[in-house]
Design a protein around this motif. Structure first.
Motif, PDB file in Angstrom:
ATOM      1  N   ASN A   1       0.996  -1.137  -0.305  1.00 42.84           N
ATOM      2  CA  ASN A   1      -0.093   0.053   0.083  1.00 42.84           C
ATOM      3  C   ASN A   1       1.066   1.310  -0.401  1.00 42.84           C
ATOM      4  O   ASN A   1       0.482   2.201  -0.753  1.00 42.84           O
ATOM      5  CB  ASN A   1      -1.089   0.169   1.396  1.00 42.84           C
ATOM      6  N   ASP A   2       1.638   1.620   0.761  1.00 41.68           N
ATOM      7  CA  ASP A   2       3.154   2.664   0.905  1.00 41.68           C
ATOM      8  C   ASP A   2       3.797   2.601  -0.365  1.00 41.68           C
ATOM      9  O   ASP A   2       3.372   3.551  -1.533  1.00 41.68           O
ATOM     10  CB  ASP A   2       4.123   2.096   1.923  1.00 41.68           C
ATOM     11  N   LEU A   3       3.876   1.279  -1.588  1.00 42.04           N
ATOM     12  CA  LEU A   3       4.202   1.571  -2.438  1.00 42.04           C
ATOM     13  C   LEU A   3       3.443   1.914  -3.248  1.00 42.04           C
ATOM     14  O   LEU A   3       4.016   3.135  -4.376  1.00 42.04           O
ATOM     15  CB  LEU A   3       5.059   0.064  -3.076  1.00 42.04           C
ATOM     16  N   ALA A   4       1.746   1.788  -3.512  1.00 36.73           N
ATOM     17  CA  ALA A   4       1.289   1.478  -4.456  1.00 36.73           C
ATOM     18  C   ALA A   4       0.966   3.575  -4.592  1.00 36.73           C
ATOM     19  O   ALA A   4       0.879   4.317  -5.017  1.00 36.73           O
ATOM     20  CB  ALA A   4      -0.091   0.999  -4.657  1.00 36.73           C
ATOM     21  N   THR A   5       0.687   3.816  -2.746  1.00 35.22           N
ATOM     22  CA  THR A   5       0.573   5.391  -2.894  1.00 35.22           C
ATOM     23  C   THR A   5       1.408   6.510  -2.847  1.00 35.22           C
ATOM     24  O   THR A   5       1.400   7.782  -3.315  1.00 35.22           O
ATOM     25  CB  THR A   5      -0.476   6.276  -1.304  1.00 35.22           C
ATOM     26  N   SER A   6       2.758   5.738  -3.244  1.00 33.17           N
ATOM     27  CA  SER A   6       4.175   7.176  -3.424  1.00 33.17           C
ATOM     28  C   SER A   6       4.222   6.647  -4.861  1.00 33.17           C
ATOM     29  O   SER A   6       5.722   7.257  -5.168  1.00 33.17           O
ATOM     30  CB  SER A   6       5.016   6.108  -2.576  1.00 33.17           C
ATOM     31  N   ALA A   7       4.061   5.791  -5.337  1.00 36.52           N
ATOM     32  CA  ALA A   7       4.095   5.276  -6.945  1.00 36.52           C
ATOM     33  C   ALA A   7       3.228   6.562  -7.781  1.00 36.52           C
ATOM     34  O   ALA A   7       2.604   7.347  -7.525  1.00 36.52           O
ATOM     35  CB  ALA A   7       3.768   3.982  -7.707  1.00 36.52           C
ATOM     36  N   SER A   8       4.745   7.025  -8.935  1.00 37.30           N
ATOM     37  CA  SER A   8       4.612   8.534  -9.200  1.00 37.30           C
ATOM     38  C   SER A   8       5.144   8.242 -10.517  1.00 37.30           C
ATOM     39  O   SER A   8       5.667   6.947 -10.984  1.00 37.30           O
ATOM     40  CB  SER A   8       5.053   9.635  -8.653  1.00 37.30           C
ATOM     41  N   SER A   9       4.322   8.723 -11.525  1.00 35.83           N
ATOM     42  CA  SER A   9       5.227   8.513 -12.639  1.00 35.83           C
ATOM     43  C   SER A   9       5.784   9.838 -13.693  1.00 35.83           C
ATOM     44  O   SER A   9       6.219  10.898 -12.899  1.00 35.83           O
ATOM     45  CB  SER A   9       3.119   8.076 -13.923  1.00 35.83           C
ATOM     46  N   VAL A  10       6.639   9.715 -14.743  1.00 31.99           N
ATOM     47  CA  VAL A  10       7.644  10.538 -14.840  1.00 31.99           C
ATOM     48  C   VAL A  10       7.031  10.918 -16.141  1.00 31.99           C
ATOM     49  O   VAL A  10       7.260  10.332 -17.380  1.00 31.99           O
ATOM     50  CB  VAL A  10       9.331   9.804 -15.009  1.00 31.99           C
ATOM     51  N   LEU A  11       6.782  11.769 -16.828  1.00 34.46           N
ATOM     52  CA  LEU A  11       6.560  12.827 -18.009  1.00 34.46           C
ATOM     53  C   LEU A  11       7.967  13.128 -18.732  1.00 34.46           C
ATOM     54  O   LEU A  11       9.183  13.666 -18.174  1.00 34.46           O
ATOM     55  CB  LEU A  11       6.003  13.365 -17.855  1.00 34.46           C
ATOM     56  N   THR A  12       7.724  11.933 -19.816  1.00 36.42           N
ATOM     57  CA  THR A  12       9.329  12.725 -20.379  1.00 36.42           C
ATOM     58  C   THR A  12       8.483  12.676 -22.027  1.00 36.42           C
ATOM     59  O   THR A  12       7.563  12.296 -22.705  1.00 36.42           O
ATOM     60  CB  THR A  12      10.042  11.628 -20.267  1.00 36.42           C
ATOM     61  N   GLY A  13       9.221  12.813 -23.321  1.00 32.95           N
ATOM     62  CA  GLY A  13       9.537  13.074 -24.451  1.00 32.95           C
ATOM     63  C   GLY A  13       9.607  12.152 -24.877  1.00 32.95           C
ATOM     64  O   GLY A  13       8.360  12.012 -26.305  1.00 32.95           O
ATOM     65  N   MET A  14       9.369  11.383 -24.990  1.00 37.61           N
ATOM     66  CA  MET A  14      10.495   9.976 -25.261  1.00 37.61           C
ATOM     67  C   MET A  14       8.841   8.781 -25.273  1.00 37.61           C
ATOM     68  O   MET A  14       8.201   8.736 -24.568  1.00 37.61           O
ATOM     69  CB  MET A  14      11.242   9.275 -24.524  1.00 37.61           C
ATOM     70  N   PRO A  15       8.695   8.531 -26.190  1.00 33.87           N
ATOM     71  CA  PRO A  15       7.846   7.024 -26.666  1.00 33.87           C
ATOM     72  C   PRO A  15       7.748   5.784 -25.728  1.00 33.87           C
ATOM     73  O   PRO A  15       9.346   6.412 -25.483  1.00 33.87           O
ATOM     74  CB  PRO A  15       7.713   7.121 -28.347  1.00 33.87           C
ATOM     75  N   ARG A  16       6.687   5.394 -25.589  1.00 31.34           N
ATOM     76  CA  ARG A  16       6.699   4.576 -24.788  1.00 31.34           C
ATOM     77  C   ARG A  16       6.503   3.579 -25.549  1.00 31.34           C
ATOM     78  O   ARG A  16       6.129   2.755 -26.422  1.00 31.34           O
ATOM     79  CB  ARG A  16       5.792   4.264 -23.679  1.00 31.34           C
ATOM     80  N   ASN A  17       7.028   2.580 -25.042  1.00 30.62           N
ATOM     81  CA  ASN A  17       6.489   0.748 -25.328  1.00 30.62           C
ATOM     82  C   ASN A  17       5.171   0.092 -24.668  1.00 30.62           C
ATOM     83  O   ASN A  17       5.171   0.546 -24.119  1.00 30.62           O
ATOM     84  CB  ASN A  17       7.851  -0.179 -25.187  1.00 30.62           C
TER      85      ASN A  17
END
Length: 139
Positions: free
Chosen positions: A28-44
């Motif tokens: 739960n701690d891991l899930a609530t601290s998860a964040s996304s990183v925004l980059t200009g690179m396309p994702r797989n």
């Protein structure tokens, strides 16, 4: 299986349940601290889902395991309780219940029952001998 091993099953199952609860809290701690990183690179597009989704899936699985283990613990405690109730002495029943159903330490039991540690161990051995006989009779 001897009486002590039989009676200790509930404590070990309870410890496993508590361990899984701690794992759920960590996830739960891991899930609530998860964040996304925004980059200009396309994702797989074939890349696995996010950390948060993985953590949530693991949490759901662990919670299902915990619920199953709790059901098993309740059934096991009921079975152990029947064995303890077959012991003819209320004094020995109380000792066994405090130790193997309430998971109390020897020191707490000795104080509650007003016994020295030596006397407590002595009557505990008597109770285990009686339980061994009950288990052998029932199997």
């Amino acid at each position: 299986m001897n009486a002590k091993d039989y009676l200790m099953q509930a404590k070990f199952l309870d410890m496993r349940i508590n361990s899984k609860i701690q794992q759920v809290e960590a996830l739960n701690d891991l899930a609530t601290s998860a964040s996304s990183v925004l980059t200009g690179m396309p994702r797989n597009p074939n890349k696995a889902t996010s950390k948060m989704a993985d953590a949530v899936a693991k949490i759901v699985d662990l919670q299902a395991e915990i619920n199953h283990d709790i059901d098993e613990l309740v059934d096991l405690k009921k079975e152990i309780s029947y064995t303890i109730k077959a012991v003819p002495s209320p004094e020995l029943q109380t000792l066994l219940e405090k130790r193997y159903l309430c998971f109390q330490s020897w020191e707490i039991i000795a104080v509650d029952m007003g016994y020295s540690m030596h006397h407590l161990y002595k009557i505990h051995n008597q109770a285990l001998d009686i339980c061994d006989g009950i288990l052998k009779r029932d199997t």
